[in-house]
Design an enzyme around this catalytic site. Structure first.
Site, PDB file in Angstrom:
ATOM      1  N   LYS A 209     -25.041  10.092 -11.201  1.00 57.62           N
ATOM      2  CA  LYS A 209     -24.341   8.809 -11.164  1.00 57.62           C
ATOM      3  C   LYS A 209     -23.165   8.952 -10.218  1.00 57.62           C
ATOM      4  O   LYS A 209     -22.672  10.056 -10.005  1.00 57.62           O
ATOM      5  CB  LYS A 209     -23.826   8.433 -12.557  1.00 57.62           C
ATOM      6  CG  LYS A 209     -23.645   6.947 -12.751  1.00 57.62           C
ATOM      7  CD  LYS A 209     -24.956   6.239 -13.046  1.00 57.62           C
ATOM      8  CE  LYS A 209     -24.776   4.746 -13.173  1.00 57.62           C
ATOM      9  NZ  LYS A 209     -25.998   4.117 -13.707  1.00 57.62           N
TER      10      LYS A 209
HETATM   11  P1  NAD Z   1     -23.344  -6.312 -12.446  1.00 58.50           P
HETATM   12  O1  NAD Z   1     -22.086  -5.863 -11.787  1.00 58.50           O
HETATM   13  O2  NAD Z   1     -24.401  -6.951 -11.619  1.00 58.50           O
HETATM   14  O3  NAD Z   1     -23.015  -7.301 -13.660  1.00 58.50           O
HETATM   15  C1  NAD Z   1     -22.129  -6.947 -14.691  1.00 58.50           C
HETATM   16  C2  NAD Z   1     -21.910  -8.184 -15.556  1.00 58.50           C
HETATM   17  O4  NAD Z   1     -21.107  -7.813 -16.680  1.00 58.50           O
HETATM   18  C3  NAD Z   1     -21.165  -9.300 -14.841  1.00 58.50           C
HETATM   19  O5  NAD Z   1     -21.678 -10.541 -15.273  1.00 58.50           O
HETATM   20  C4  NAD Z   1     -19.728  -9.129 -15.339  1.00 58.50           C
HETATM   21  O6  NAD Z   1     -18.976 -10.330 -15.279  1.00 58.50           O
HETATM   22  C5  NAD Z   1     -20.005  -8.708 -16.760  1.00 58.50           C
HETATM   23  N1  NAD Z   1     -18.890  -8.004 -17.390  1.00 58.50           N
HETATM   24  C6  NAD Z   1     -18.140  -6.998 -16.895  1.00 58.50           C
HETATM   25  N2  NAD Z   1     -17.235  -6.619 -17.784  1.00 58.50           N
HETATM   26  C7  NAD Z   1     -17.431  -7.385 -18.878  1.00 58.50           C
HETATM   27  C8  NAD Z   1     -16.818  -7.487 -20.142  1.00 58.50           C
HETATM   28  N3  NAD Z   1     -15.799  -6.693 -20.465  1.00 58.50           N
HETATM   29  N4  NAD Z   1     -17.298  -8.389 -21.020  1.00 58.50           N
HETATM   30  C9  NAD Z   1     -18.337  -9.180 -20.683  1.00 58.50           C
HETATM   31  N5  NAD Z   1     -18.964  -9.143 -19.516  1.00 58.50           N
HETATM   32  C10 NAD Z   1     -18.509  -8.268 -18.616  1.00 58.50           C
HETATM   33  O7  NAD Z   1     -23.914  -5.014 -13.191  1.00 58.50           O
HETATM   34  P2  NAD Z   1     -25.417  -4.763 -13.666  1.00 58.50           P
HETATM   35  O8  NAD Z   1     -26.110  -4.007 -12.584  1.00 58.50           O
HETATM   36  O9  NAD Z   1     -26.002  -6.009 -14.210  1.00 58.50           O
HETATM   37  O10 NAD Z   1     -25.184  -3.711 -14.848  1.00 58.50           O
HETATM   38  C11 NAD Z   1     -24.888  -4.126 -16.188  1.00 58.50           C
HETATM   39  C12 NAD Z   1     -25.167  -2.959 -17.131  1.00 58.50           C
HETATM   40  O11 NAD Z   1     -26.528  -2.560 -17.003  1.00 58.50           O
HETATM   41  C13 NAD Z   1     -24.349  -1.688 -16.847  1.00 58.50           C
HETATM   42  O12 NAD Z   1     -24.114  -1.025 -18.067  1.00 58.50           O
HETATM   43  C14 NAD Z   1     -25.282  -0.867 -15.990  1.00 58.50           C
HETATM   44  O13 NAD Z   1     -24.974   0.514 -16.012  1.00 58.50           O
HETATM   45  C15 NAD Z   1     -26.600  -1.176 -16.693  1.00 58.50           C
HETATM   46  N6  NAD Z   1     -27.806  -0.922 -15.896  1.00 58.50           N
HETATM   47  C16 NAD Z   1     -27.960  -1.508 -14.678  1.00 58.50           C
HETATM   48  C17 NAD Z   1     -29.131  -1.258 -13.965  1.00 58.50           C
HETATM   49  C18 NAD Z   1     -29.412  -1.929 -12.651  1.00 58.50           C
HETATM   50  O14 NAD Z   1     -30.536  -1.760 -12.144  1.00 58.50           O
HETATM   51  N7  NAD Z   1     -28.513  -2.688 -12.074  1.00 58.50           N
HETATM   52  C19 NAD Z   1     -30.101  -0.400 -14.484  1.00 58.50           C
HETATM   53  C20 NAD Z   1     -29.906   0.168 -15.739  1.00 58.50           C
HETATM   54  C21 NAD Z   1     -28.747  -0.108 -16.435  1.00 58.50           C
END
Ligand code: NAD
Length: 440
Positions: A130
């Site tokens: 990561k």
């Molecule tokens: P992103 O940046 O696209 O979206 C994050 C979202 O969370 C946004 O809508 C933001 O406004 C919201 N957010 C941030 N802090 C917040 C809070 N305190 N309360 C409520 N909402 C909040 O990120 P993403 O890629 O969608 O990732 C989201 C989660 O999924 C993370 O934990 C990430 O590690 C996990 N994840 C992502 C992927 C991927 O392919 N992008 C894969 C596996 C896991």
């Protein structure tokens, strides 16, 4: 066939109390401590050799770099960046890159460890990594973001490569950021290397279906869980925290599956509509306002309130540490499918188990992203690309197969799904480590 008995037993035994209650360390203040306590619990149950356990507790390498950039208005600002390779026994390391103000080395270590187990659970030939930069990407201009990305990627060049370490998007990064990393790496080595990152745009070697793969995987796992519980999808209400790359498409896909999505939030606030929220309305509002907050199809709700709604299913899709010992007693959902990484602390996990709330863990539920990243890497290495249907079908098959594998371990060990998933991941990594032998 899905092992219905397995899921039902998990719920039944949960309501009777948790055999492992005293075994998880009593307090975890950081994602890294949470990740270690999950590993320790799995290691204890499978009686993992102490030396192997120590190896798995320790990230293989961590690099912290200064990322100085020229600001548009003049002057220079320096940001802290990290990249951690947790373990590479099963193959090159794989894991996302996060741009977020709260990024710390400890957080990145935890996310890297979870990537190791996740890849092993899915049976894909990667170790875990990561990376991240402590920065608010929304506060940068596009030019500043590109300079930040390229400088950070340049600092990481010695670690990266399609046979070494392959980044992907995470919170605060997207396919454009991946394209800049791919280009920066390619410029450094003197030729185009599409396989050095995944989650790229299609025009530079991305895969069909990658953009929505994590959400699609969450939908497959949700569907399998509801089926196993004997619960009708059209009687299932859902609240989703986070409306980004994962939460956004998850709203649409769970709606298309037949669930009623009644609440959604992002960092600026949320919206609740007991009759169901319109995914197209939400998406139009978000495109215009930049947030789901203020959507007129429902009433305003805070993030804290969303987590405590009386819904059947909660899907955290934002950040770590959302369910803690402080709020876990007030959660009313029957099932939590973790789309985010690390949303539940070990203390909250214990409370959920005692209260009969089924938690489908992150390292299983959100593995659709890394699985299609693997497909993208395979396609890049072969320079031969698949149709979206083929990608989605292969994803479904791997996700459902892994779901069954995790439930089988939960049955055998009489454990929670998280402990079962961790046991499965840890056992596969330990086997690879022992088979390779300890160098020198
Ligand atoms: P992103 O940046 O696209 O979206 C994050 C979202 O969370 C946004 O809508 C933001 O406004 C919201 N957010 C941030 N802090 C917040 C809070 N305190 N309360 C409520 N909402 C909040 O990120 P993403 O890629 O969608 O990732 C989201 C989660 O999924 C993370 O934990 C990430 O590690 C996990 N994840 C992502 C992927 C991927 O392919 N992008 C894969 C596996 C896991």
């Amino acid at each position: 066939m899905l092992p219905v008995r397995g899921v039902r037993r998990l719920l039944d035994s949960a309501t009777r109390g948790h055999e492992g209650r005293s075994r998880v360390s009593s307090f975890s203040s950081s994602p890294w401590e949470a990740a270690l306590s999950q590993l320790d619990e799995a290691a204890r149950i499978i009686q993992l050799d102490e030396g192997v356990h120590d190896v798995l507790r320790t990230p293989k390498r961590s690099l912290t770099v200064a990322v100085p950039i020229k600001l548009d208005e003049g002057g220079v600002r320096v940001f802290a960046g990290h990249r951690v390779h947790h373990n590479t026994s099963r193959g090159p390391s794989k894991g996302g890159i996060r741009f977020h103000p709260a990024v710390t080395l400890d957080e990145i270590k935890a996310l890297a460890m979870w990537m190791t187990w996740k890849c092993a659970i899915m049976g894909i030939p990667y170790g875990g990594a990561k990376g991240g930069v402590a920065v608010d990407p929304k506060a940068l201009s596009r030019g500043e973001l590109e300079r930040l990305t390229r400088r950070y990627a340049s600092e990481l060049v010695p670690l990266l490569g399609p046979d070494r370490d392959i980044p992907a998007p995470d919170v605060g990064t997207d396919e454009q950021v991946m394209a800049w990393i791919m280009d920066t790496y390619s410029m450094n080595v003197g030729h185009s290397v599409p396989g050095v990152v995944t989650g790229k745009p299609l025009s530079v070697g991305g895969s069909a279906g990658r953009g929505e793969a994590t959400s699609r995987g969450v939908m497959y796992i949700t569907s399998a869980t509801l089926k196993a519980l004997g619960r009708a999808v059209d009687e299932t209400t859902v609240a989703i925290q986070g409306y980004g790359k994962v939460g956004g498409p998850a709203v649409r896909m769970l709606h298309e599956l037949g669930c009623r999505v009644v609440a959604v939030s992002d960092v600026s606030g949320g919206v609740y509509g007991p009759q169901g929220l319109s995914p197209t309305g939400l998406s139009a509002h978000r495109n215009e306002a930049g947030t789901v907050a203020g959507f007129e199809g429902g009433e305003a709700i805070s993030n804290a309130e969303l987590l405590e709604l009386d819904v059947d299913l909660l899907v955290p899709a934002a950040m770590e540490g959302q369910f803690t010992e402080e709020n876990a007693d007030r959660v009313r959902a029957r099932v939590i499918v973790e789309a985010a990484n690390g949303p539940t602390t070990p203390e909250a996990d214990r409370i959920f188990h005692d209260r009969g709330i089924l938690v489908v863990p992150d390292i299983l539920a959100n593995a659709g992203g890394v699985t299609v990243s693997y497909f993208e890497w395979v396609q890049d290495l072969q320079a031969y690309f698949w149709s979206e249907d083929e990608v989605n079908e292969r994803l479904r098959s791997i996700m459902e197969g892994s779901y069954v594998d995790v439930l089988a371990v939960a049955e055998e060990r009489k454990s929670t799904m998280r402990t079962a998933a961790t046991i499965l991941g840890v056992s596969r990594v330990a086997e690879a480590h022992v088979t390779r032998g300890l160098f020198p």
